[in-house]
Design a protein around this motif. Structure first.
Motif, PDB file in Angstrom:
ATOM      1  N   UNK A  50      18.028  19.494 -43.817  1.00 19.26           N
ATOM      2  CA  UNK A  50      18.258  20.215 -42.581  1.00 19.26           C
ATOM      3  C   UNK A  50      17.140  21.068 -42.437  1.00 19.26           C
ATOM      4  N   UNK A  51      16.527  21.299 -43.577  1.00 28.78           N
ATOM      5  CA  UNK A  51      15.484  22.556 -43.351  1.00 28.78           C
ATOM      6  C   UNK A  51      14.105  21.684 -42.354  1.00 28.78           C
ATOM      7  N   UNK A  52      14.269  20.262 -42.718  1.00 31.76           N
ATOM      8  CA  UNK A  52      13.139  19.510 -41.747  1.00 31.76           C
ATOM      9  C   UNK A  52      13.769  19.366 -40.426  1.00 31.76           C
ATOM     10  N   UNK A  53      15.164  18.917 -40.656  1.00 31.90           N
ATOM     11  CA  UNK A  53      16.257  18.893 -39.466  1.00 31.90           C
ATOM     12  C   UNK A  53      15.896  17.781 -38.433  1.00 31.90           C
ATOM     13  N   UNK A  54      16.117  16.298 -38.824  1.00 29.59           N
ATOM     14  CA  UNK A  54      16.270  15.489 -37.491  1.00 29.59           C
ATOM     15  C   UNK A  54      17.568  15.385 -36.961  1.00 29.59           C
ATOM     16  N   UNK A  55      17.534  14.978 -35.924  1.00 29.05           N
ATOM     17  CA  UNK A  55      18.802  14.771 -34.964  1.00 29.05           C
ATOM     18  C   UNK A  55      20.063  14.163 -35.644  1.00 29.05           C
ATOM     19  N   UNK A  56      19.693  13.361 -36.677  1.00 34.48           N
ATOM     20  CA  UNK A  56      20.934  12.550 -37.175  1.00 34.48           C
ATOM     21  C   UNK A  56      21.342  13.373 -38.244  1.00 34.48           C
ATOM     22  N   UNK A  57      20.786  14.336 -38.879  1.00 35.63           N
ATOM     23  CA  UNK A  57      20.866  14.894 -40.119  1.00 35.63           C
ATOM     24  C   UNK A  57      22.425  15.897 -39.784  1.00 35.63           C
ATOM     25  N   UNK A  58      23.280  15.681 -40.766  1.00 31.65           N
ATOM     26  CA  UNK A  58      24.611  16.302 -40.836  1.00 31.65           C
ATOM     27  C   UNK A  58      24.547  18.025 -40.405  1.00 31.65           C
ATOM     28  N   UNK A  59      23.636  18.520 -41.304  1.00 32.80           N
ATOM     29  CA  UNK A  59      23.199  19.699 -41.088  1.00 32.80           C
ATOM     30  C   UNK A  59      22.824  20.243 -39.582  1.00 32.80           C
ATOM     31  N   UNK A  60      21.982  19.077 -39.114  1.00 35.40           N
ATOM     32  CA  UNK A  60      21.292  19.664 -37.706  1.00 35.40           C
ATOM     33  C   UNK A  60      22.500  19.459 -36.756  1.00 35.40           C
ATOM     34  N   UNK A  61      23.357  18.435 -36.913  1.00 39.77           N
ATOM     35  CA  UNK A  61      24.518  18.303 -36.035  1.00 39.77           C
ATOM     36  C   UNK A  61      25.543  19.460 -36.294  1.00 39.77           C
ATOM     37  N   UNK A  62      25.752  20.026 -37.174  1.00 42.92           N
ATOM     38  CA  UNK A  62      26.723  21.209 -37.387  1.00 42.92           C
ATOM     39  C   UNK A  62      26.028  22.257 -36.842  1.00 42.92           C
ATOM     40  N   UNK A  63      24.688  22.490 -36.847  1.00 45.60           N
ATOM     41  CA  UNK A  63      23.981  23.839 -36.201  1.00 45.60           C
ATOM     42  C   UNK A  63      24.230  23.493 -34.652  1.00 45.60           C
ATOM     43  N   UNK A  64      24.105  22.396 -34.097  1.00 43.16           N
ATOM     44  CA  UNK A  64      24.081  22.203 -32.756  1.00 43.16           C
ATOM     45  C   UNK A  64      25.340  22.401 -32.317  1.00 43.16           C
ATOM     46  N   UNK A  65      26.261  22.033 -33.189  1.00 43.75           N
ATOM     47  CA  UNK A  65      27.877  22.226 -32.704  1.00 43.75           C
ATOM     48  C   UNK A  65      28.011  23.769 -32.834  1.00 43.75           C
TER      49      UNK A  65
END
Length: 438
Positions: A10-25
């Motif tokens: 998630x540090x590089x953070x694609x939209x499909x990444x679980x941490x990226x999704x969690x951050x958006x939520x």
């Protein structure tokens, strides 16, 4: 130079990444929280007329929001340890969306106070739960992104206030707040689905098999640090820092415009612009907060923010012209912007959900204390003199952060302080996984 191999995806953070999704939520929950609260605030005059409450009775009724929030904050910390931050965030979001339907139903100040207890309980519970979820995500990302979540809250508040101003003359409070409830519930369902899709930190590991055969204890939320442990003094320090700065936010919201109109004889439009400038500066400061903390470290960011806010509020309180006062308010907003998010993030990293709950409760006390304290001091001296206490407490926050810098130097929110002191152990100075070490 060598790179640590523990860099998270998630540090590089694609939209499909679980941490990226969690951050958006989580970001969506923060924005929804600010949006709903601001939407309620702009309808207070209409609710006052509907209930026929006097100014004093309305003030007591509005206290219900604060009482409900404070009462449920510490309880929410325990619920988060028991059921998980994500579950409590979703349930609290649903409760907030439903409770905003209640104020238009009140027909007396007493009834309004009672329903605002419910609204405040949901508001306080969501604030603790989503901040605790954000602390977990910060630990996974190893980046100090708490300010970005609070920026979403500020942006949601600005949108909610703007929309409320547009519809206030055309729709009743019941219709307006019903629309807000629908929006809040839709966001909660969408963001909650994304948040619950992945397993929560501390709950995803399968129990490993030990050499002796039986599986070892499975970690869960109750294993995380909480204020009942040795971290309590540190959590209290961050709570006091949050209180000192929340005092300023509460004081500015209630007294900033009055200072411009009463003491500097400005027009109503310019008086309203004074607080708008302050709020906009806070939003800008929070949007740039992650980069600032990564560059300076959390301790320097706290000290610098407190000092900047103190200088800005001295200018805002004592300047002889309206434009200089507005400039001071803007500087104060920039200074205060990241102090509360840093304090809550680091309290959570030190004490888990209970740390977030305790620091939030103490900090929220500052927001409660600010407006009446300014009023009392205004009666004794004058409003400009009273507003200098905002500068004083911002300076106190900076001083506390400086004096306790050695106690929280290890970057518990994903960073290492940019200015390690002598005597710090080598492990304390080592950057976290994912950072470059020279």
């Amino acid at each position: 130079m060598r790179a640590h191999i523990g860099t998270t995806a998630a540090a590089s953070g694609g939209p499909g990444d679980p941490l990226a999704r969690r951050r958006a939520a989580i970001t969506a929950f923060f924005a929804m929280d600010g949006f709903l609260f601001a939407g309620w605030v702009v309808r207070i005059p209409a609710i006052k007329a509907q209930t026929g409450a006097s100014a004093g009775a309305l003030g007591l009724a509005l206290l219900g929001v604060s009482v409900g929030a404070v009462a449920f904050m510490m309880l929410t910390g325990r619920l988060c340890r028991r059921f998980g931050n994500h579950t409590v965030t979703v349930v609290s979001g649903i409760a907030l969306g439903l409770s905003i339907l209640l104020p238009p139903l009140a027909r007396s100040a007493t009834a309004l106070g009672l329903v605002l207890l419910v609204f405040g309980a949901a508001y306080g519970s969501l604030n603790v739960a989503m901040n605790s979820a954000a602390v977990d995500l910060i630990a996974a990302l190893r980046r100090p992104v708490m300010s970005s979540f609070h920026a979403a809250f500020s942006l949601g508040g600005m949108l909610g206030a703007g929309l409320g101003g547009l519809v206030a003359g055309h729709h009743s409070p019941a219709a307006h707040l019903s629309g807000l409830a629908v929006c809040g519930l839709l966001v909660t369902v969408a963001a909650g689905t994304a948040l619950r899709r992945g397993r929560e930190p501390g709950r995803e590991q399968e129990p490993p098999i030990t050499p002796d055969g039986p599986p070892s204890h499975r970690p869960d939320e109750s294993d995380r640090p909480h204020p009942g442990s040795r971290h309590l003094p540190l959590v209290l320090v961050f709570g006091v820092i949050a209180l000192c700065t929340a005092y300023g936010e509460g004081a500015m919201a209630d007294w900033g415009a009055l200072h411009l109109s009463q003491d500097l004889a400005t027009s109503p439009g310019l008086a309203a612009a004074g607080y708008a400038v302050f709020a906009l500066a806070m939003t800008i400061g929070r949007l740039s907060g992650t980069a600032l903390i990564e560059r300076l470290g959390p301790v320097r960011a706290l000290v610098g923010g407190g000092g900047t806010a103190a200088v800005g509020m001295l200018l805002g309180a004592l300047a002889p012209t309206a434009w200089a006062t507005c400039a001071g308010f803007a500087v104060a907003g920039l200074g205060l912007a990241n102090i509360f998010p840093i304090a809550i993030a680091r309290a959570g990293a030190a004490g888990g959900a209970g740390g977030v709950a305790m620091a939030s409760t103490i900090g929220y006390g500052g927001m409660l204390l600010g407006p009446p304290a300014i009023g009392f001091l205004t009666e004794l001296w004058s409003l400009p003199v009273a507003l200098t206490t905002v500068a004083l407490l911002a300076a106190v926050a900076a001083l506390i952060a400086h004096l306790t810098r050695g106690a929280h130097r290890n970057g518990v929110d994903g960073t290492v302080d940019a200015s390690p002191s002598r005597g710090t152990s080598p492990s304390a100075e080592r950057p976290p996984p994912g950072e470059i070490e020279g």
